[in-house]
Design a protein around this motif. Structure first.
Motif, PDB file in Angstrom:
ATOM      1  N   TRP A   1      10.146  -9.722   1.383  1.00 37.86           N
ATOM      2  CA  TRP A   1       9.473 -10.222   0.189  1.00 37.86           C
ATOM      3  C   TRP A   1      10.331 -11.299  -0.481  1.00 37.86           C
ATOM      4  CZ3 TRP A   1       4.604  -9.542  -1.318  1.00 37.86           C
ATOM      5  CH2 TRP A   1       4.245  -9.915  -2.620  1.00 37.86           C
TER       6      TRP A   1
ATOM      7  N   LYS B   1      10.385  -6.670  -5.493  1.00 32.93           N
ATOM      8  CA  LYS B   1       9.913  -6.225  -4.187  1.00 32.93           C
ATOM      9  C   LYS B   1       8.864  -5.129  -4.366  1.00 32.93           C
ATOM     10  CE  LYS B   1      14.065  -7.137  -1.403  1.00 32.93           C
ATOM     11  NZ  LYS B   1      13.443  -7.967  -0.370  1.00 32.93           N
TER      12      LYS B   1
ATOM     13  N   TYR C   1       2.366 -13.047  -5.078  1.00 36.19           N
ATOM     14  CA  TYR C   1       2.921 -13.889  -4.019  1.00 36.19           C
ATOM     15  C   TYR C   1       2.358 -15.303  -4.108  1.00 36.19           C
ATOM     16  CZ  TYR C   1       4.113 -15.557   0.675  1.00 36.19           C
ATOM     17  OH  TYR C   1       4.596 -16.285   1.732  1.00 36.19           O
TER      18      TYR C   1
ATOM     19  N   VAL D   1       4.350 -12.996   4.787  1.00 33.04           N
ATOM     20  CA  VAL D   1       5.632 -12.611   4.200  1.00 33.04           C
ATOM     21  C   VAL D   1       6.700 -12.345   5.254  1.00 33.04           C
ATOM     22  CG1 VAL D   1       6.812 -10.829   2.837  1.00 33.04           C
ATOM     23  CG2 VAL D   1       4.584 -11.707   2.093  1.00 33.04           C
TER      24      VAL D   1
END
Length: 531
Positions: free
Chosen positions: A325, A332, A351, A377
Motif C-alpha cells: 500500500w 495501510k 487510493y 497496488v
C-alpha cells in the motif's frame, strides 16, 4: 521493390551460369560428416599442428554469410545452427570450374564443402576446401542491417530473416524448447501422464476469457477455440487418471500487448489427492529445476532485476495489498477492511486520490473490486517469484472455498466464505501461473456457474458459461485434487530476459500491413541492401 527486383533478376542469371557449370539448381540432398556447431565444439581448442597430424577431413554445409575473392583464392563464412565457420577456397585446390562457381556465389546462398581443417595466420579455424557443391541460390538479398527499434516489427513479420541475421534470437527459441523439455521431464518423473484434449469446444470454459468462434459445417454447430483445457483434464481425473498434464495451445479473443498474444502456450496439470498448498511446494520445485535446466542456475536476469526461482515468496492477496500500500494513500488497510462493501469502496477512494485510477463499479461483486485493487497496488512490485494465494470467490468459479471459511457447526458461511484456495505465481512483475484446490462439489459448482451467468447477463462477456456435462462428470465423483496452468511464453520471457511476448513466439499475431506501410518497409530494406 525496384532494387530487390533488379537483384532478383541478376541472381537468376547467375543461377543459369551455375547450371551451365554442371551444378543442379536445386539438388535434393548433401551428405555431411559434421554440423558446423559440432566442428566448432570439437576442434576450436585444437592447434594448427594438432589439426594437421592426423589431418581432420570434414564435409559441412551452410548459408554463406560473408564472401570475398582475392585473385585466385578467397575466404567465406558458412553459418549453420547459429554458428559460423570460415572456409578457404584456392583455384589450385578446387579446380578452375569449381572456382568459377565460387565467384558466382552470393551472400545468402547455401553450399556444401569438402576439405580439411587448418589454422590461418590469424589463427582462425578454417576449412581448406577441396570440393564445392552448390545447394541453393538466395534470389533475394539478406539485409545488411537488421537491428534497431525501427526494425522490430519487421523482425516479427519476417522471422526467417531475424533468425538468420541475429544468432541471439535463435538462442531464445533454443531455450524455449528447453523449458518445454524440462517441464515434460519433471512431470514424467513424478508420475504424470501427458494427454491431449480437444481444441474446439461446444462451450467455452475453464477460464475467464472471451473466446474465438468457429463453425463446423458438417455438424452445423458453432464451436469455440479452446480458452483452457481445464474442464476436460478434470474429466480425466473423474475417469481415474490421477496425474495428467497437457502442453497446450490456447486462444483468447483479447487485446495484444507485450504480455498478451491471442494464441499462446500453457502447461496445465492436475494432481489427485492434493490441495493448493501441495501444488505450491511442487511448483516451487519445478520452477527451480526448469531454470537450472535452461540457464544452469536458478537465478535469471529480467528487465534489470535478478530473479531467483530457488527462493519463492508467499503472500495472501490481502497481505500483498497491505504490504505494498503506497504511503501517499494514507494508512495501510487492515484485514477487517476487506469484509464489507463500504470499507472496500473507501479503500478505492483513498487510493484514487493520489494514484492511478482503480476502476470501481458499485454493482460489481466485492471480490472483483479487491482483485482490481491488488492489480494496481501490489502486482507491479512482485519482482521476485511470489505465490499470491487466497483469491476472491467472485473471480474463481472453479476453486474450492477456503476451508477456514466455514464454521464448524452446520457449515454455515462465515466472512471468509467469499475466499477460495487459489494462488497465482508472479515474477518480474508478470503473472506466470494460476492454480487452485479444485471444486468437486457438483451442487456448489452449479451454483457458481449460475452466479457467472448472472455476471454475463450484467454484460461481462468473459464470465463462465453453464456446462451441464461437466457438472454431470463431477456427480460421478472427482477426487480431492489440485490443478495448475503455467504460461510457457511468459516463463520463457523471464528466463531469456525478453521484454515482449512477441520475442518468444516465433510467429506472433500481427496487424496486417496497409499497402503504403508495405511499400515503406520494402523501401527501407532496399536502403539497407544498398548500405
Amino acid at each position: 521493390m525496384a532494387l530487390d527486383q533488379k537483384i532478383y533478376e541478376l541472381r537468376k542469371e547467375k543461377l543459369k551460369q551455375i547450371e551451365a557449370l554442371g551444378q543442379s539448381a536445386y539438388p535434393y540432398r548433401y551428405e555431411t560428416t559434421h554440423a558446423i556447431p559440432q566442428v566448432v565444439e570439437q576442434f576450436s581448442a585444437k592447434t594448427g599442428p594438432e589439426l594437421e597430424s592426423p589431418r581432420v577431413d570434414v564435409r559441412v554445409a551452410g548459408r554463406l554469410m560473408s564472401i570475398r575473392v582475392q585473385g585466385k583464392a578467397g575466404f567465406a563464412h558458412l553459418q549453420q545452427g547459429g554458428q559460423r565457420l570460415q572456409i578457404y577456397v584456392r583455384v589450385d585446390a578446387v579446380g578452375e570450374q569449381a572456382f568459377q562457381l565460387y565467384k558466382l556465389l552470393d551472400i545468402g546462398d547455401y553450399i556444401g564443402v569438402k576439405g580439411h581443417l587448418f589454422r590461418t595466420r590469424t589463427n582462425e579455424l578454417t576449412v581448406h576446401v577441396e570440393e564445392i557443391t552448390f545447394l541453393v541460390k538466395g534470389l533475394l538479398p539478406l539485409p545488411e542491417k537488421w537491428h534497431g527499434l525501427q526494425d522490430v516489427e519487421t523482425r516479427y513479420r519476417r522471422r526467417y530473416l531475424d533468425l538468420t541475421m541475429n544468432p541471439e534470437v535463435r538462442e531464445v527459441f533454443t531455450k524455449r524448447a528447453k523449458v518445454v523439455q524440462s517441464m515434460r521431464r519433471f512431470l514424467d518423473q513424478h508420475g504424470f501422464t501427458e494427454v491431449e484434449t480437444p481444441m474446439m469446444h461446444p462451450i467455452a470454459g475453464g477460464a475467464v476469457a472471451k473466446p474465438f468462434v468457429t463453425h463446423h459445417n458438417a455438424l452445423d454447430v458453432d464451436l469455440y477455440l479452446r480458452i483452457a483445457p481445464e474442464l476436460y483434464l478434470k474429466r480425466l481425473l473423474v475417469g481415474g487418471m490421477d496425474r495428467v498434464y497437457e502442453i497446450n495451445r490456447n486462444f483468447r479473443n483479447e487485446g495484444i500487448s507485450t504480455q498478451h498474444n491471442p494464441e499462446f502456450t500453457m502447461l496445465e496439470f492436475y494432481m489427485a489427492y492434493a490441495d493448493y498448498r501441495d501444488m505450491m511446494d511442487f511448483t516451487a520445485e519445478m520452477l527451480a529445476q526448469v531454470a537450472r535446466d535452461v540457464n544452469g542456475t536458478s537465478v535469471a536476469h529480467f528487465n534489470g532485476h535478478q530473479v531467483d526461482f530457488g527462493n519463492v515468496q508467499r503472500l495472501s492477496m490481502r497481505e500483498a495489498i497491505i504490504k505494498f500500500w503506497p504511503e501517499n494513500a494514507g494508512d495501510k488497510p487492515e484485514l477487517s477492511d476487506f469484509s464489507s462493501p463500504e470499507q472496500i469502496a473507501a479503500m478505492v477512494r483513498r487510493y484514487n486520490l493520489t494514484n492511478p485510477h482503480i476502476p470501481y463499479d458499485p454493482v460489481a461483486p466485492d471480490g472483483k473490486t479487491i482483485a482490481e485493487i491488488f492489480e494496481f497496488v501490489a502486482e507491479p512490485h512482485l519482482i521476485q517469484p511470489t505465490f499470491i494465494y487466497d483469491f476472491p470467490l467472485a473471480i474463481s468459479p472453479l476453486s474450492k472455498n477456503k476451508r477456514e471459511g466455514f464454521s464448524s457447526d452446520a457449515c454455515e458461511r462465515s466472512a471468509n466464505a467469499d475466499w477460495v484456495e487459489r494462488f497465482e505465481i508472479f515474477a518480474g512483475g508478470l503473472e506466470i501461473g494460476n492454480a487452485f484446490s479444485e471444486l468437486n462439489d457438483p451442487e456448489e459448482q452449479r451454483r457458481r456457474f449460475q452466479q457467472q451467468l448472472g455476471e454475463r447477463a450484467r454484460g461481462d462477456e468473459e464470465a463462465h458459461q453453464m456446462d451441464e456435462d461437466y457438472i454431470r462428470a463431477l456427480s460421478y465423483g472427482l477426487p480431492p485434487a489440485a490443478g495448475e496452468g503455467v504460461g510457457i511464453d511468459r516463463l520463457t520471457m523471464l528466463l531469456t530476459d525478453s521484454r515482449s511476448i512477441r520475442d518468444v513466439i516465433l510467429f506472433p499475431l500481427l496487424r496486417p500491413l496497409k499497402r503504403e506501410e508495405e511499400e515503406e518497409l520494402e523501401s527501407a530494406e532496399d536502403g539497407a541492401a544498398r548500405d
